[in-house]
Scaffold this active site. Structure first.
Site, PDB file in Angstrom:
ATOM      1  N   HIS A  81     -22.120  -5.347  -4.478  1.00 37.22           N
ATOM      2  CA  HIS A  81     -22.726  -4.378  -3.923  1.00 37.22           C
ATOM      3  C   HIS A  81     -22.194  -3.759  -2.727  1.00 37.22           C
ATOM      4  O   HIS A  81     -22.897  -2.961  -2.053  1.00 37.22           O
ATOM      5  CB  HIS A  81     -24.243  -4.611  -3.752  1.00 37.22           C
ATOM      6  CG  HIS A  81     -25.041  -4.968  -5.022  1.00 37.22           C
ATOM      7  ND1 HIS A  81     -25.060  -5.897  -5.672  1.00 37.22           N
ATOM      8  CD2 HIS A  81     -25.881  -3.884  -5.873  1.00 37.22           C
ATOM      9  CE1 HIS A  81     -25.874  -5.892  -6.725  1.00 37.22           C
ATOM     10  NE2 HIS A  81     -26.267  -4.722  -7.027  1.00 37.22           N
TER      11      HIS A  81
HETATM   12 FE1  FES Z   1     -23.640  -8.816  -3.463  1.00 38.58          FE
HETATM   13 FE2  FES Z   1     -21.638  -9.795  -1.808  1.00 38.58          FE
HETATM   14  S1  FES Z   1     -22.560  -7.591  -1.838  1.00 38.58           S
HETATM   15  S2  FES Z   1     -22.967 -10.740  -3.279  1.00 38.58           S
END
Ligand code: FES
Length: 116
Positions: A81
């Site tokens: 993400h």
């Molecule tokens: Fe989701 Fe790293 S941004 S696990």
């Protein structure tokens, strides 16, 4: 950069050049979501040792291997993400709530380190 396994987790070891050390030391703490000075995260400034598990959902961030995306702060980038870590392994952007954890370790010689 070198990745080793400790207690089933990857540990990122990075030999930091001067510019990465300076970048890590120069960040004002009020710009950090999880404020921690670089000096509290290293025993020797040239060696950063962190657990390579993103503090969001536990993915392994990119940035250890040549050519991998390290993100705009030169540390690590987690494509899950989009969490972005700096050259001290501190979270700078994205959903991860905390810096990459620093394991217990001790230098047993100039270039030898014992983790755990
Ligand atoms: Fe989701 Fe790293 S941004 S696990």
């Amino acid at each position: 950069s070198l990745t080793v396994k400790w207690r089933g987790k990857p540990v990122f070891i990075r030999h930091r050049p001067e510019d990465q050390i300076k970048a890590a030391e120069d960040v004002p703490l009020n710009q950090l979501p999880d404020p921690q000075p670089d000096s509290a995260r290293v025993q020797k400034p040239e060696w950063l040792i962190v657990i390579g598990v993103c503090t969001h959902l536990g993915c392994i961030p990119l940035g250890q291997n040549p050519g991998e995306n390290r993100g705009p702060y030169g540390g690590w980038f987690c494509p899950c993400h989009g969490s972005i870590y700096d050259t001290s392994g501190r979270i700078r952007q994205g959903p991860a709530p905390a810096n990459l954890a620093v394991p217990t370790y001790a230098f047993t010689a100039d270039t030898k380190v014992k983790i755990g």
